[in-house]
Design a protein around this motif. Sequence first.
Motif, mmCIF file in Angstrom:
data_model
loop_
_atom_site.group_PDB
_atom_site.id
_atom_site.type_symbol
_atom_site.label_atom_id
_atom_site.label_comp_id
_atom_site.label_asym_id
_atom_site.label_seq_id
_atom_site.Cartn_x
_atom_site.Cartn_y
_atom_site.Cartn_z
ATOM 1 N N ASP A 141 0.987 -1.111 0.076
ATOM 2 C CA ASP A 141 0.038 -0.003 -0.017
ATOM 3 C C ASP A 141 0.866 1.069 -0.101
ATOM 4 O OD1 ASP A 141 -1.633 2.123 0.382
ATOM 5 O OD2 ASP A 141 -2.914 1.062 1.958
ATOM 6 N N PRO A 142 0.865 1.909 -1.102
ATOM 7 C CA PRO A 142 1.720 3.212 -1.032
ATOM 8 C C PRO A 142 1.502 4.314 -0.320
ATOM 9 C CG PRO A 142 0.224 3.005 -3.146
ATOM 10 C CD PRO A 142 0.094 1.700 -2.254
ATOM 11 N N ALA A 143 0.270 4.208 0.262
ATOM 12 C CA ALA A 143 -0.292 5.337 1.126
ATOM 13 C C ALA A 143 -0.486 4.908 2.621
ATOM 14 C CB ALA A 143 -1.719 5.858 0.842
ATOM 15 N N GLU A 144 0.305 3.802 3.084
ATOM 16 C CA GLU A 144 0.126 3.458 4.470
ATOM 17 C C GLU A 144 1.202 3.853 5.244
ATOM 18 O OE1 GLU A 144 -0.753 2.451 7.773
ATOM 19 O OE2 GLU A 144 -2.031 1.465 6.310
ATOM 20 N N PRO A 145 0.936 4.937 6.386
ATOM 21 C CA PRO A 145 1.718 5.596 6.941
ATOM 22 C C PRO A 145 2.748 4.577 7.993
ATOM 23 C CG PRO A 145 -0.387 6.333 7.767
ATOM 24 C CD PRO A 145 -0.517 5.631 6.360
ATOM 25 N N ALA A 146 1.832 3.473 8.302
ATOM 26 C CA ALA A 146 2.681 2.589 9.068
ATOM 27 C C ALA A 146 3.829 2.003 8.623
ATOM 28 C CB ALA A 146 1.610 1.477 9.715
ATOM 29 N N ALA A 147 4.019 2.069 7.452
ATOM 30 C CA ALA A 147 5.111 1.648 6.575
ATOM 31 C C ALA A 147 6.413 2.388 6.661
ATOM 32 C CB ALA A 147 4.582 0.886 5.171
ATOM 33 N N ASN A 148 5.987 3.680 7.192
ATOM 34 C CA ASN A 148 6.859 4.939 6.883
ATOM 35 C C ASN A 148 8.475 4.407 7.387
ATOM 36 O OD1 ASN A 148 5.493 6.521 5.302
ATOM 37 N ND2 ASN A 148 4.687 7.667 6.960
ATOM 38 N N PRO A 149 8.673 3.890 8.805
ATOM 39 C CA PRO A 149 9.807 3.797 9.280
ATOM 40 C C PRO A 149 10.605 2.552 8.407
ATOM 41 C CG PRO A 149 8.194 3.807 10.939
ATOM 42 C CD PRO A 149 7.479 3.716 9.694
ATOM 43 N N ARG A 150 10.049 1.554 8.111
ATOM 44 C CA ARG A 150 10.760 0.450 7.256
ATOM 45 C C ARG A 150 10.948 1.042 5.751
ATOM 46 N NH1 ARG A 150 7.478 -4.990 7.150
ATOM 47 N NH2 ARG A 150 9.375 -5.695 5.817
ATOM 48 N N ALA A 151 9.958 1.793 5.322
ATOM 49 C CA ALA A 151 10.107 2.080 3.853
ATOM 50 C C ALA A 151 11.504 3.183 3.768
ATOM 51 C CB ALA A 151 8.838 2.852 3.532
ATOM 52 N N GLY A 152 11.351 4.068 4.785
ATOM 53 C CA GLY A 152 12.499 5.192 4.970
ATOM 54 C C GLY A 152 13.863 4.491 5.020
ATOM 55 N N ALA A 153 13.748 3.615 6.159
ATOM 56 C CA ALA A 153 15.252 2.882 6.149
ATOM 57 C C ALA A 153 15.663 2.103 4.840
ATOM 58 C CB ALA A 153 15.172 2.019 7.298
ATOM 59 N N LEU A 154 14.772 1.551 4.131
ATOM 60 C CA LEU A 154 15.100 0.764 2.866
ATOM 61 C C LEU A 154 15.635 1.982 1.763
ATOM 62 C CD1 LEU A 154 15.199 -1.867 1.238
ATOM 63 C CD2 LEU A 154 12.997 -1.531 0.881
ATOM 64 N N LEU A 155 14.711 2.884 1.690
ATOM 65 C CA LEU A 155 15.186 3.872 0.754
ATOM 66 C C LEU A 155 16.428 4.596 0.984
ATOM 67 C CD1 LEU A 155 12.797 6.603 -0.830
ATOM 68 C CD2 LEU A 155 14.939 7.395 0.622
ATOM 69 N N ARG A 156 16.752 4.944 2.274
ATOM 70 C CA ARG A 156 18.138 5.510 2.676
ATOM 71 C C ARG A 156 19.251 4.532 2.513
ATOM 72 N NH1 ARG A 156 14.654 7.493 6.747
ATOM 73 N NH2 ARG A 156 15.510 5.942 8.218
ATOM 74 N N ALA A 157 18.878 3.288 2.660
ATOM 75 C CA ALA A 157 20.119 2.409 2.524
ATOM 76 C C ALA A 157 20.238 2.299 0.787
ATOM 77 C CB ALA A 157 19.491 0.807 2.790
ATOM 78 N N ARG A 158 19.354 2.161 -0.048
ATOM 79 C CA ARG A 158 19.540 2.227 -1.312
ATOM 80 C C ARG A 158 20.051 3.483 -1.872
ATOM 81 N NH1 ARG A 158 13.693 -0.866 -2.968
ATOM 82 N NH2 ARG A 158 14.646 -2.909 -2.620
ATOM 83 N N LEU A 159 19.766 4.709 -1.208
ATOM 84 C CA LEU A 159 20.301 6.064 -1.410
ATOM 85 C C LEU A 159 21.981 6.004 -1.246
ATOM 86 C CD1 LEU A 159 20.448 9.084 -2.206
ATOM 87 C CD2 LEU A 159 19.520 9.469 -0.100
ATOM 88 N N ALA A 160 22.234 5.484 -0.260
ATOM 89 C CA ALA A 160 23.407 5.202 0.316
ATOM 90 C C ALA A 160 24.365 4.591 -0.644
ATOM 91 C CB ALA A 160 23.847 4.681 1.564
#
Length: 213
Positions: A86-105
């Motif tokens: 679900d692209p709009a689910e805020p409960a996923a924000n912590p895990r999604a943000g961590a994954l995004l930052r890892a890929r960004l790094a």
Amino acid sequence: MSSGKLPGERAGKGETTVSEETRWPAAGLSLDRVTAAIAESAPCVVMMFGAPGSGKSALSAALAHELGDAAAVLSYAAHREEICGDPAEPAANPRAGALLRARLADRCAAGRTTVLDGTHHHARTRRRVRDIAAAAGLPAVAVVLSTPLQVCLDRQHDRPPPAPGKQHGLKVPAPEVREVHAALREALPGLAGEGFRVHVLAPHATTAPDSRD
């Protein structure tokens, strides 16, 4: 955080009227000029900076395309969908943000330009992005979408409501749009001081609707 009520905004009987006072203070640049400026900074991290409905997703894709094959978009919404479907689910924000930052790094370490599709109205999120870029020796660029608040609000009307059984959807509630828009306008004068190279897109460059982010 600000309540989201902006000077000159008048609400009545279900309608929101936004005066010229709520528009962004800078005249802004064309997409071509912003793209050229970013190309001069590449490789770099490009942080899109805009309220829901400002046109971030469409412009992120356009920027990445113009910057060439080495550039790519990382979207918070896409990472939420990857985590929980679900692209709009805020409960996923912590895990999604961590994954995004890892890929960004990883991309920064490889010297590749990355466009981040998100609102970035929280200072902590911006700081994490800047620190990842700095650790790899890359500049961090903020692309500010000066889309007027009324346009951001109007674009929500064409978005679908939450699916049955879901609290959140692609259609962002007006109070949330106003709150994010106000927070971004408040943060704009300090972005350079946070360590970003700042480019403000003119309103005419932000006409394509985006997805919720």
